[in-house]
Design a protein around this motif. Structure first.
Motif, PDB file in Angstrom:
ATOM      1  N   LEU A   1       0.857  -1.061  -0.284  1.00 42.04           N
ATOM      2  CA  LEU A   1      -0.083  -0.108  -0.150  1.00 42.04           C
ATOM      3  C   LEU A   1       1.265   1.072   0.199  1.00 42.04           C
ATOM      4  O   LEU A   1       1.902   1.613   0.815  1.00 42.04           O
ATOM      5  CB  LEU A   1      -1.004  -0.411   1.347  1.00 42.04           C
ATOM      6  N   PHE A   2       0.565   1.702  -1.058  1.00 37.97           N
ATOM      7  CA  PHE A   2       1.848   3.351  -0.758  1.00 37.97           C
ATOM      8  C   PHE A   2       0.299   4.180  -1.163  1.00 37.97           C
ATOM      9  O   PHE A   2      -0.513   4.316  -2.016  1.00 37.97           O
ATOM     10  CB  PHE A   2       2.193   3.344  -2.514  1.00 37.97           C
TER      11      PHE A   2
ATOM     12  N   GLU B   1       6.611  14.078 -19.252  1.00 35.49           N
ATOM     13  CA  GLU B   1       5.195  12.957 -18.680  1.00 35.49           C
ATOM     14  C   GLU B   1       4.744  13.026 -17.933  1.00 35.49           C
ATOM     15  O   GLU B   1       3.409  12.964 -18.612  1.00 35.49           O
ATOM     16  CB  GLU B   1       6.144  11.238 -18.913  1.00 35.49           C
ATOM     17  N   HIS B   2       4.635  13.111 -16.825  1.00 32.28           N
ATOM     18  CA  HIS B   2       3.919  13.106 -15.670  1.00 32.28           C
ATOM     19  C   HIS B   2       3.774  14.839 -15.548  1.00 32.28           C
ATOM     20  O   HIS B   2       2.817  14.631 -14.777  1.00 32.28           O
ATOM     21  CB  HIS B   2       4.590  13.047 -14.503  1.00 32.28           C
TER      22      HIS B   2
ATOM     23  N   CYS C   1      10.424  15.040 -10.273  1.00 29.89           N
ATOM     24  CA  CYS C   1       8.604  14.969 -10.198  1.00 29.89           C
ATOM     25  C   CYS C   1       8.315  15.451  -8.643  1.00 29.89           C
ATOM     26  O   CYS C   1       7.187  14.934  -8.270  1.00 29.89           O
ATOM     27  CB  CYS C   1       7.676  14.124 -11.074  1.00 29.89           C
ATOM     28  N   ASN C   2       9.608  15.298  -7.854  1.00 30.22           N
ATOM     29  CA  ASN C   2       9.224  15.955  -6.219  1.00 30.22           C
ATOM     30  C   ASN C   2       8.750  14.254  -6.139  1.00 30.22           C
ATOM     31  O   ASN C   2       7.406  14.372  -5.021  1.00 30.22           O
ATOM     32  CB  ASN C   2       7.942  17.230  -6.217  1.00 30.22           C
ATOM     33  N   PRO C   3       9.137  13.170  -5.808  1.00 27.97           N
ATOM     34  CA  PRO C   3       8.333  12.498  -5.640  1.00 27.97           C
ATOM     35  C   PRO C   3       8.281  12.069  -4.105  1.00 27.97           C
ATOM     36  O   PRO C   3       9.312  12.733  -3.086  1.00 27.97           O
ATOM     37  CB  PRO C   3       9.731  10.829  -5.591  1.00 27.97           C
ATOM     38  N   ALA C   4       7.613  11.582  -3.399  1.00 32.47           N
ATOM     39  CA  ALA C   4       6.805  11.533  -2.052  1.00 32.47           C
ATOM     40  C   ALA C   4       8.671  10.488  -0.987  1.00 32.47           C
ATOM     41  O   ALA C   4       8.820  10.243   0.132  1.00 32.47           O
ATOM     42  CB  ALA C   4       5.209  11.274  -1.403  1.00 32.47           C
ATOM     43  N   LEU C   5       8.168   9.843  -2.219  1.00 31.27           N
ATOM     44  CA  LEU C   5       9.807   8.423  -1.718  1.00 31.27           C
ATOM     45  C   LEU C   5      10.702   7.703  -3.036  1.00 31.27           C
ATOM     46  O   LEU C   5      10.207   7.582  -3.944  1.00 31.27           O
ATOM     47  CB  LEU C   5       8.523   7.130  -1.204  1.00 31.27           C
ATOM     48  N   LEU C   6      11.595   8.461  -2.717  1.00 32.31           N
ATOM     49  CA  LEU C   6      13.310   7.436  -3.203  1.00 32.31           C
ATOM     50  C   LEU C   6      13.372   6.799  -2.877  1.00 32.31           C
ATOM     51  O   LEU C   6      13.558   6.634  -1.476  1.00 32.31           O
ATOM     52  CB  LEU C   6      14.077   9.189  -2.716  1.00 32.31           C
ATOM     53  N   ILE C   7      13.119   5.356  -3.691  1.00 32.84           N
ATOM     54  CA  ILE C   7      14.262   4.443  -3.673  1.00 32.84           C
ATOM     55  C   ILE C   7      15.225   3.877  -4.234  1.00 32.84           C
ATOM     56  O   ILE C   7      15.359   4.448  -5.385  1.00 32.84           O
ATOM     57  CB  ILE C   7      13.373   3.106  -4.491  1.00 32.84           C
TER      58      ILE C   7
ATOM     59  N   GLY D   1       8.792   7.086 -11.658  1.00 34.43           N
ATOM     60  CA  GLY D   1       9.371   8.569 -12.145  1.00 34.43           C
ATOM     61  C   GLY D   1       8.186   9.645 -11.237  1.00 34.43           C
ATOM     62  O   GLY D   1       8.792  10.604 -11.780  1.00 34.43           O
ATOM     63  N   ALA D   2       7.112   9.169 -10.994  1.00 32.10           N
ATOM     64  CA  ALA D   2       6.203  10.427 -10.353  1.00 32.10           C
ATOM     65  C   ALA D   2       6.653  10.885  -8.406  1.00 32.10           C
ATOM     66  O   ALA D   2       6.789  11.767  -8.270  1.00 32.10           O
ATOM     67  CB  ALA D   2       4.650  10.577 -11.054  1.00 32.10           C
ATOM     68  N   LYS D   3       5.600   9.755  -8.191  1.00 29.27           N
ATOM     69  CA  LYS D   3       5.624   9.306  -6.916  1.00 29.27           C
ATOM     70  C   LYS D   3       6.547   8.776  -6.561  1.00 29.27           C
ATOM     71  O   LYS D   3       6.766   8.865  -5.131  1.00 29.27           O
ATOM     72  CB  LYS D   3       4.392   9.000  -6.428  1.00 29.27           C
ATOM     73  N   ILE D   4       7.012   7.979  -7.104  1.00 28.80           N
ATOM     74  CA  ILE D   4       8.204   6.989  -6.474  1.00 28.80           C
ATOM     75  C   ILE D   4       9.697   7.229  -7.525  1.00 28.80           C
ATOM     76  O   ILE D   4       9.191   7.371  -8.490  1.00 28.80           O
ATOM     77  CB  ILE D   4       7.560   6.324  -6.567  1.00 28.80           C
ATOM     78  N   GLY D   5      10.670   7.793  -7.275  1.00 28.70           N
ATOM     79  CA  GLY D   5      11.943   8.147  -7.705  1.00 28.70           C
ATOM     80  C   GLY D   5      12.489   6.611  -7.547  1.00 28.70           C
ATOM     81  O   GLY D   5      12.738   6.636  -6.509  1.00 28.70           O
TER      82      GLY D   5
END
Lengths: 332, 349
Positions: free
Chosen positions: A71-72, A120-121, A172-178, A90-94
């Motif tokens: 769940l994200f 794209e996003h 895209c200013n992700p909330a999460l970066l992996i 690429g947008a919410k998860i980098g």
């Protein structure tokens, strides 16, 4: 506070004609907004495969998620189709990977690759995307960014390529970066630059970070929480200070004590973990670490320990039948 | 010659060294042109390097990728032909030996390579891999060879029962042990270890490092240990040489180097090591700006001047020599001493 990412009982297997490889076996963890979780493990521990599973990036043949939820922001990523997943990746998860050369396209300019995601996003025009790309390259510390935009990846040094990857991941200013072993291929002085950059960006943007590594030195410089994986399972999770002060799982203890200490003398022996990691196609019942563990009792071979809460931290967990006993003994 | 040698300014030890390298150079030509190749320049991978290693000690060689540490290791064994300089091993200059004489001398020095997957032949059994140097250098009979192979396997803690297996049946750590057994087959005095643990998992690295330490004590080996893993180098070395762009910038005892590095590059390099302790703050970290320069076009003067916060006019003009300092370090820097506090003052972050 509700978790940004909540992974529950994830199972991933690779099927080959001759065997089934149990790469991820019931992994559960959560990441809060703004938090940095380090996932530590050796090759084959399932740390990278877990992340690829969540992001729908497993290789098309062979590997498949066979159970669980991810769940994200409340949406189960494992239920999304490819198109829906592309809106999140690429947008919410980098993402940042170990080898920037294999994740950058060698025949496209750096500028094009960074602005691609924005167009794209975020539906930006060419000119706006270009301006944003210049800002991003400046942000990650590339000198003369506007001149470097038309460079190709081979014209960048290793550290600069990794910076360009970070710029892309942040576009895209992700909330999460992996970040999967993002500094393993870099020299230490460049690694120090990248660690400082990521710490600064995390503070400025409040993004959560999952940092996959086998390097316990790097973990101590970047993580809020540490999760240790072994043979496709989580064996321990703890806050970073607790983890280094009182590691509870024998594998975590082994990893920490096998490192050279700063105050050791010439000729002093290291204390390695004996044996080899198990073959993931031949996992038996019982604790996967039992064959290498100095504390193994009969129960460890028979029954797989489940990951249970431990200590005063409500999120600290350990999967060992004898964790309390071992902890009490070492605290004396 | 011998007299000149003993009075050399780099000699920091009274006894005669087992390895004595003077002004060693290895240049690789840079060629351009599609059909007619012209030499347009050279990469000075090892450029005027001198050092001594005492028998039984371990000299660690550290530096970042491209600094020439692996080239140095290979040139020491003449796996690469040196462009200039002397390599005295036990008093014999390898750099000037004829090929047939070199083959004889190779017995006394061997190498352990980084990648145990690439450095052993996958089509040979373990027994034939370990026996190969014995076959070439010693005319042993079949049984003698078998006994020696079994002895070597026990020495590196491999079960001699597996001598007819192939490399793919072993794990990475075990393959590295096969590589070590092969290197030890001829009782060498000197072993060059080029990144011997980089390809191995963390829990296996410590096993191999312990094995190397035990073997050194039992067999009286001298190691040159090349690695980018500074904490492992610190653990295993007696003395450590720091390389930057083909030159040694500092040599010192392990403790002394880590406690008080003298050269600004050593200071930055050592401070960037991530110690596994979250309570240590990041504030003592010196973060260098920029990347190492292209080794084909090193800066004039001191090669570190493009990244050095202390660089002054003389550093741009004149290349500093490796000279002995009061605390026993050898350092190549025009300044007598720089400190961490100086460093902090010069970085406005």
């Amino acid at each position: 506070m509700s978790a940004l990412l909540d992974v529950r009982d994830l199972h991933t297997r690779f099927r080959t004609p001759s065997s089934v490889i149990n790469a991820v076996n019931g992994v559960s963890f959560s990441v809060q907004p703004g938090e940095t979780l380090a996932i530590v493990g050796e090759s084959g521990s399932g740390k990278s495969v877990s992340m690829l599973s969540i992001q729908g990036l497993l290789p098309p043949h062979g590997g498949a998620v066979e159970g669980g939820k991810a769940l994200f922001q409340g949406i189960d990523l494992l239920q999304l189709d490819k198109k829906e997943m592309r809106k999140i990746n690429g947008a919410k998860i980098g993402m940042i990977f170990q080898d920037p050369m294999s994740s950058l396209n060698p025949v496209l300019t750096i500028g094009y690759q960074i602005s691609e995601a924005l167009r794209e996003h975020e539906m930006l025009s060419r000119g706006e995307a270009r301006r944003r790309a210049i800002d991003l390259l400046r942000l990650v510390g590339i000198p003369m960014a506007e001149n470097r935009l038309n460079d190709y990846p081979h014209q960048f040094s290793g550290g600069m390529r990794q910076r360009a990857m970070i710029a892309m991941a942040l576009s895209c200013n992700p909330a999460l970066l992996i970040a999967d072993e993002p500094t393993t291929a870099l020299d230490v002085t460049i690694q120090a630059q990248i660690l400082r950059l990521v710490r600064r960006l995390r503070a400025e943007r409040g993004m959560a970070l999952i940092w996959i590594t086998h390097d316990l030195g790097v973990v101590s410089r970047i993580a809020d929480r540490v999760m240790v994986m072994y043979a496709g399972s989580v064996v321990e999770e703890a806050g970073v200070l607790d983890f280094y002060a009182t590691p509870r799982h024998p594998y975590s203890r082994g990893l920490l004590s096998s490192l050279p200490r700063l105050d050791d003398n010439v000729g002093e022996q290291l204390r390695p973990i004996s044996g080899q990691p198990p073959d993931l196609s031949k996992l038996k019942a019982g604790c996967p670490f039992a064959p290498r563990c100095p504390y193994t009792i009969e129960r460890c071979v028979r029954e797989t320990p489940s990951l249970v809460p431990t200590g005063s931290d409500p999120r600290a967990r350990v999967a060992c039948w004898r964790a309390n006993e071992i902890g009490a003994y070492h605290e004396q | 010659m011998n007299n000149e040698h003993s009075s050399h300014p780099l000699r920091t030890h009274p006894t005669k060294p087992i390895i004595s390298v003077r002004n060693l150079k290895k240049y690789f030509p840079v060629k351009k042109g599609l059909l007619i190749k012209r030499v347009t320049g050279s990469i000075k991978a090892v450029d005027d390097v001198s050092f001594d290693v005492q028998a039984g000690e371990t000299l660690g060689v550290v530096g970042e990728s491209g600094c020439g540490k692996s080239t140095l290791g290979r040139t020491l064994l003449r796996l690469y032909e040196p462009t200039g300089g002397e390599i005295l091993i036990d008093g014999i200059d390898l750099a000037s030996l004829k090929p047939q004489e070199l083959v004889k001398q190779r017995k006394s020095m061997q190498m352990i390579f980084q990648d145990p997957y690439a450095s052993i032949n996958p089509r040979l059994t373990v027994a034939s891999i370990i026996a190969e140097p014995l076959r070439i250098h010693r005319g042993l009979s079949g049984t003698e060879t078998r006994d020696r192979v079994a002895e070597l396997m026990r020495l590196v803690e491999l079960n001699p029962k597996f001598l007819n297996r192939y490399p793919h049946e072993f794990s990475g750590g075990q393959r590295q042990r096969i590589g070590i057994a092969r290197a030890l087959a001829l009782n060498p005095k000197v072993v060059i270890c080029d990144e011997p643990i980089s390809a191995l998992d963390v829990s296996i690295q410590a096993q191999v490092i312990n094995l190397l330490g035990e073997l050194q004590q039992r067999l009286g080996l001298t190691y040159v240990f090349i690695s980018h893993d500074l904490s492992m180098v610190r653990h295993i070395s007696t003395r450590i040489a720091v390389m930057y762009l083909g030159r040694i910038v500092e040599i010192a005892d392990r403790k002394s180097l880590f406690a008080a590095p003298r050269h600004p590059y050593s200071q930055a390099l050592l401070s960037a090591v991530c110690v596994p302790d979250p309570k240590r703050s990041n504030s003592n970290e010196i973060i260098l700006e920029g990347d190492p320069p292209n080794p084909a076009r090193p800066p004039s003067g001191c090669r570190f001047n493009t990244r050095c916060p202390f660089a002054f006019e003389r550093c741009l003009r004149e290349e500093p020599e490796l000279t002995p300092r009061a605390d026993g370090h050898l350092a190549a820097c025009h300044l007598e001493r720089t400190t961490l506090e100086d460093f902090k003052g010069r970085f406005s972050e």
